[in-house]
Design a protein around this motif. Sequence first.
Motif, PDB file in Angstrom:
ATOM      1  N   ALA D 150      -0.415  12.422   3.201  1.00 28.47           N
ATOM      2  CA  ALA D 150      -0.833  11.238   2.444  1.00 28.47           C
ATOM      3  C   ALA D 150       0.346  10.322   2.154  1.00 28.47           C
ATOM      4  CB  ALA D 150      -1.510  11.663   1.153  1.00 28.47           C
ATOM      5  N   GLY D 151       1.531  10.932   1.987  1.00 27.92           N
ATOM      6  CA  GLY D 151       2.702  10.128   1.664  1.00 27.92           C
ATOM      7  C   GLY D 151       3.389   9.533   2.881  1.00 27.92           C
ATOM      8  N   ALA D 152       2.990   9.943   4.047  1.00 21.15           N
ATOM      9  CA  ALA D 152       3.680   9.511   5.264  1.00 21.15           C
ATOM     10  C   ALA D 152       3.247   8.116   5.683  1.00 21.15           C
ATOM     11  CB  ALA D 152       3.415  10.506   6.395  1.00 21.15           C
ATOM     12  N   GLY D 153       4.134   7.414   6.307  1.00 20.12           N
ATOM     13  CA  GLY D 153       3.840   6.060   6.743  1.00 20.12           C
ATOM     14  C   GLY D 153       3.512   6.016   8.223  1.00 20.12           C
ATOM     15  N   ALA D 154       3.693   4.827   8.817  1.00 19.31           N
ATOM     16  CA  ALA D 154       3.261   4.595  10.191  1.00 19.31           C
ATOM     17  C   ALA D 154       4.112   5.322  11.220  1.00 19.31           C
ATOM     18  CB  ALA D 154       3.254   3.099  10.478  1.00 19.31           C
ATOM     19  N   HIS D 155       5.163   6.018  10.767  1.00 21.79           N
ATOM     20  CA  HIS D 155       5.947   6.816  11.719  1.00 21.79           C
ATOM     21  C   HIS D 155       5.247   8.126  12.044  1.00 21.79           C
ATOM     22  CE1 HIS D 155       9.906   4.579  11.397  1.00 21.79           C
ATOM     23  NE2 HIS D 155       9.074   3.934  10.611  1.00 21.79           N
ATOM     24  N   SER D 156       4.307   8.488  11.202  1.00 20.44           N
ATOM     25  CA  SER D 156       3.608   9.756  11.402  1.00 20.44           C
ATOM     26  C   SER D 156       2.201   9.504  11.926  1.00 20.44           C
ATOM     27  CB  SER D 156       3.480  10.508  10.072  1.00 20.44           C
ATOM     28  OG  SER D 156       4.745  10.897   9.614  1.00 20.44           O
ATOM     29  N   SER D 157       1.735  10.398  12.755  1.00 23.03           N
ATOM     30  CA  SER D 157       0.335  10.351  13.165  1.00 23.03           C
ATOM     31  C   SER D 157      -0.522  10.441  11.909  1.00 23.03           C
ATOM     32  CB  SER D 157       0.028  11.526  14.097  1.00 23.03           C
ATOM     33  OG  SER D 157       0.831  11.450  15.257  1.00 23.03           O
ATOM     34  N   LYS D 158      -1.629   9.729  11.924  1.00 25.84           N
ATOM     35  CA  LYS D 158      -2.498   9.679  10.748  1.00 25.84           C
ATOM     36  C   LYS D 158      -3.388  10.922  10.704  1.00 25.84           C
ATOM     37  CE  LYS D 158      -5.780   6.383   8.717  1.00 25.84           C
ATOM     38  NZ  LYS D 158      -6.395   5.050   8.943  1.00 25.84           N
ATOM     39  N   LEU D 159      -3.319  11.670   9.624  1.00 26.11           N
ATOM     40  CA  LEU D 159      -4.197  12.835   9.501  1.00 26.11           C
ATOM     41  C   LEU D 159      -5.640  12.338   9.464  1.00 26.11           C
ATOM     42  CD1 LEU D 159      -2.343  15.173   6.976  1.00 26.11           C
ATOM     43  CD2 LEU D 159      -2.099  14.972   9.447  1.00 26.11           C
ATOM     44  N   SER D 160      -6.413  12.675  10.474  1.00 21.97           N
ATOM     45  CA  SER D 160      -7.727  12.055  10.640  1.00 21.97           C
ATOM     46  C   SER D 160      -8.888  13.028  10.639  1.00 21.97           C
ATOM     47  CB  SER D 160      -7.762  11.274  11.964  1.00 21.97           C
ATOM     48  OG  SER D 160      -6.757  10.297  11.985  1.00 21.97           O
TER      49      SER D 160
END
Lengths: 371, 371, 371, 371
Positions: D150-160
């Motif tokens: 939840a805290g990660a930005g656009a550098h991380s794949s989005k937990l979907s």
Amino acid sequence: MNQNTVGQSSGDTLVSEGKTAEHIRRNFASDNVAPVCPEILAALGAANVGAVPSYGADPWTERLGVRVSEVFGTEVRVFPVSTGTACNSLALSALTPSWGAVLCDESAHIDNEECGAPEFFTGGAKLRGLPSSDGRIDPDLLGRTLEQGAGAGAHSSKLSALSVTQATEWGTVYGPEHLREVTGLARAAGLAVHMDGARFGNALAHLGCSPAEMTWQSGVDILSLGATKSGALAAEMLVVFDLARAADMDRRQKRAGHVWSKQRFLSAQLLAWLEDDLWLRNAANANEMAARLARGLVRQPGAVLPFETESNEVFVVLPELLLEALEAAGFGFYRWVTPPGVDGTLIRLVTSYDTRSEDVDALLGVLAAVE
Amino acid sequence: MNQNTVGQSSGDTLVSEGKTAEHIRRNFASDNVAPVCPEILAALGAANVGAVPSYGADPWTERLGVRVSEVFGTEVRVFPVSTGTACNSLALSALTPSWGAVLCDESAHIDNEECGAPEFFTGGAKLRGLPSSDGRIDPDLLGRTLEQGAGAGAHSSKLSALSVTQATEWGTVYGPEHLREVTGLARAAGLAVHMDGARFGNALAHLGCSPAEMTWQSGVDILSLGATKSGALAAEMLVVFDLARAADMDRRQKRAGHVWSKQRFLSAQLLAWLEDDLWLRNAANANEMAARLARGLVRQPGAVLPFETESNEVFVVLPELLLEALEAAGFGFYRWVTPPGVDGTLIRLVTSYDTRSEDVDALLGVLAAVE
Amino acid sequence: MNQNTVGQSSGDTLVSEGKTAEHIRRNFASDNVAPVCPEILAALGAANVGAVPSYGADPWTERLGVRVSEVFGTEVRVFPVSTGTACNSLALSALTPSWGAVLCDESAHIDNEECGAPEFFTGGAKLRGLPSSDGRIDPDLLGRTLEQGAGAGAHSSKLSALSVTQATEWGTVYGPEHLREVTGLARAAGLAVHMDGARFGNALAHLGCSPAEMTWQSGVDILSLGATKSGALAAEMLVVFDLARAADMDRRQKRAGHVWSKQRFLSAQLLAWLEDDLWLRNAANANEMAARLARGLVRQPGAVLPFETESNEVFVVLPELLLEALEAAGFGFYRWVTPPGVDGTLIRLVTSYDTRSEDVDALLGVLAAVE
Amino acid sequence: MNQNTVGQSSGDTLVSEGKTAEHIRRNFASDNVAPVCPEILAALGAANVGAVPSYGADPWTERLGVRVSEVFGTEVRVFPVSTGTACNSLALSALTPSWGAVLCDESAHIDNEECGAPEFFTGGAKLRGLPSSDGRIDPDLLGRTLEQGAGAGAHSSKLSALSVTQATEWGTVYGPEHLREVTGLARAAGLAVHMDGARFGNALAHLGCSPAEMTWQSGVDILSLGATKSGALAAEMLVVFDLARAADMDRRQKRAGHVWSKQRFLSAQLLAWLEDDLWLRNAANANEMAARLARGLVRQPGAVLPFETESNEVFVVLPELLLEALEAAGFGFYRWVTPPGVDGTLIRLVTSYDTRSEDVDALLGVLAAVE
């Protein structure tokens, strides 16, 4: 007109700039052979001050968003990237699913000059080039295509987006009514609308209308707005009008490797380009020089101009003798595939923000001197 | 150590540079917050002369190929791009089929910080992060993994490439023997080898060995060589040692939107960076400043440094009281996930080509002043 | 002829089979509306004996490989799948890189009826449909297209494969010389060759030549050989002649979800189909019935047959009055887009292995009865 | 437990069924080595009547939709396909964008046994396998992972999306509370939920709860419901509870080559499987036989069963001497990677709808007979 253009990378057909008198700028091959315009280079230097947060969390990027919203008279989302291919492909990826089809003119850059980048970014969507006489999509043909698509089932790619090029690949420009007619048909059939504005400024300078009128007020969802051909070093931007389409665009951008860590230098170029209407002045000069060139060519015996010159590209069929004279004098240009039934070869001459009257006149002078 | 790093884009955890005395550079968040180094900015200006063929058919790009071959002591193919993510992903796409798997350290940037870019460019290859204590792949674990992979059939992704990061994400550096051991295992099992060299210069400066020794002589097929973190504006390059892997790379690049039309400005940065060993001098300064910082931190009561400082990144666990003091003094850095069983928070401090002794000492001084 | 076919899934244009006398088979919509032929259904039952290793490690699959090699008179690799779309797309994925282009006829199933499957499986390759008069690629146009492609640089998708459909979508068949001419041009230009043989048996039955002559001896690298339209339940196979192209095909298949766990039931269908020339007998019947139908239609006033009937598809333009009579009598068929300048509507009538003379005659009788 | 399973395709580790007394069924390698159960084979024959519209416009497919909605007590959309890999991958493609990440257990079939199919169908989404003791996701670990994501930005794949396997790869079954806990955490964090139900019937038979309770009432958006391992020839189905997720699924299916032209034969299998609770009876028998087997193994000296036997898979560590005895007697099974610290080898024994008491007892008898 045949869209099988001879790419710029085929060096054998690119006549290199000669070694003749230095003050004449002889390379008419493209507007991207030009250097960076001074205001933009200066902006890069001005941005080179101290440590600044990376990946777009910088003041230049913030200001850019505000400035572009002002220019277009509505709230937009802006994503700066370094190439037009990335800009177009990212835009299309937000407008079509991977099982969709994108309608465009058969001359469109996205279908002919980007090595399948739209297919890559969209995950395999299909591009369908519609034939036209001058690079502008024919409303009648578009209407029939949309009608057939509406009746098709899951065996057919889903017609999902229309991409219009403004100014077109043949140097023509959609008038506002023509534009609204084709975007209106597309929207009525449920398609999204993309505008490839690699030479958007040139189209705007030609029409004299507002950026808003030529985009969101005419049904455009995302604009690829190009600055590189108009004086920048490497700077384009997605201008997203349909804000819902901007969702996750940052991740699309990142996973395509199109987020600069030192993004201030991308945004600074674009800010400088929009500052004091530099972008419009650059476009206006390029257009004027193209018009001057076209006027001269029309008077040249043996020359045939198949399209109206409405932006900064001039297409002309010239007898081989004249082409050889231009080449001998060191002028650079591309040879296109010559349409059947014409005597001579079709070439493209492109003017830019830094083309001057003397450059154009020098070229015309070479032609006039051939007996 | 947990690789779930807090990304730089989460602004809330990035302590912004304060408004204190201007002559101290306080942003230790990353080496990409630094400006462009003067030599490279000057090179951009020097390249801004007249019309030049676009898309790489320019003299700067030609010279770059020659220069990089000299630097590595062997014939290489060079492809300049503007971001590290593009560089890594293009490289991997030439080393694994889309049904393949890439082995890397669990901390690897390609698996954690690029939003799935390698998966995008490879068409869906799988990344498999191997756990390690310090970012360097353990040969034993690699050996077991390769053995299991060799016995697997078509239900498993094909082990196709190994990616090593030099210097690693934790600031450690593979020694030549360690490197050859892991690449040797990989090659013996039929895998290709990629090196993510976003901080390659820092590793080289630490080891003092030759570029050749650290790459092709140690079994590396493609190197992603980064200049942006080391003073460039936006410039990285694929250095392809296995020339067969360079086939069609120009089309891979184009369809990813990673070919600049005014490519001279990409190549000019890289040429200036390699000129007069600027790249090594920049790396050496960053390393020295990191070492100075680490030496100071080691003496700081309450500080724990979990890794050797071998390049320009310092990881340190500090009590919250000290972190607040740093933030109050305007120092910028990232907070990492704190490993279990440790009192305090793990932070990362990154030095760059333009960090100076006084900047480091100012930071250490703040810590020392806390009672 | 317009390739914008009305897909079978658009139920409104599919005239459903009526409730009239049961012994007449009235559904001419497609050869895939037919049931499974008795020999193949029996083979499924015969294969249902005890536990058998899964995923292709079964005796039926082993025998299939041997049998197909016999049929084609050369060593081949065989990959059975359940749909023609999978078969075509897997084949193309082994013949073109994702930045490549596949040339095909503008009527090709791969470009019009597979919802972008080839683009999906190839990772975004482009299909380029060449216009033709009857579904067979024109050697002259192909030659010009290949020539232009050869001169194009990295801005253009790389011409990588040619796909020919045998029999074509318009029911015509390439003669051996025509076939060798187009495959020869393609191979000389470095392209691989795919044959979509969804109705390969029908073409073979028409020509009377050997399977070898129509494939590898004529330059075909991979054949998609379809049995479903010719009596199978769901069974097609890739027949790979260029054995190097079979590398990793098992993984391509697996990651597309196209490996059956109980694969014996796929292979058993194909074995039964090839047994005792069932495939050729089924094709011959379908062809004969189509020929009978065409002969009758030619004599029908107002009917225009735009193509030669060389396989099991008959295309005919009929006045609306006649179409309504057919529909009223419960006959099923598809309406195509009617070409300009023709009075009436183009429809397609497809015969199959289980069409009988009385079915054809019943249809013709309905037409004859209209005054 | 190590998820690096030895795939079934590595023939060398698959002990082939021997030539001993025929009436004992000795192949415990998988439930997919079994033949088609009689009711389903009969249904294929019953569907083989006359011409029927293709591509799903048939009465069997229509009835299937109604029947599955009844079974699950809510309106669902059903998409029949022929393999579990296709079923899982199509489902995931509707639940995650290509820049997303799917959380699953580290033992999950989707991450270990499908050769990257989910990555292919999703356009490159990342799978993240969470370690667990028995194939069931640990709510605590899931919670922490979601928090970090939840805290990660656009550098991380989005937990979907979250994918749960019911029954799990280790033969265990999520109880309703456990299931709701993990799906609840996922949904609260904005993730969609997929259930891999290749052995859904076995889990249901174990729990005795309703299909509704185990799926949509517990937060599942799409279920992959497998019939092949439970008596079908080749038939699985996506059961879509979140109807919005079904949009364009027909095109996803088509472009993956997963729409049968003679679809009645796919739907007929699934209808017969659901008829008169055949699916539950088949599952119950497989479960009973596994329980009988487990009870016997527990009494076997030297045997260690690391997991509860809750469905139709039994995992047991046996000394090499016993394994050799089984092999000598012609029993088929897979060897797994043996966990450290255990004496012997971990094997998997799978029962199916047609395993009988005498088959189980014969296996146990062989073990008992070893001195």
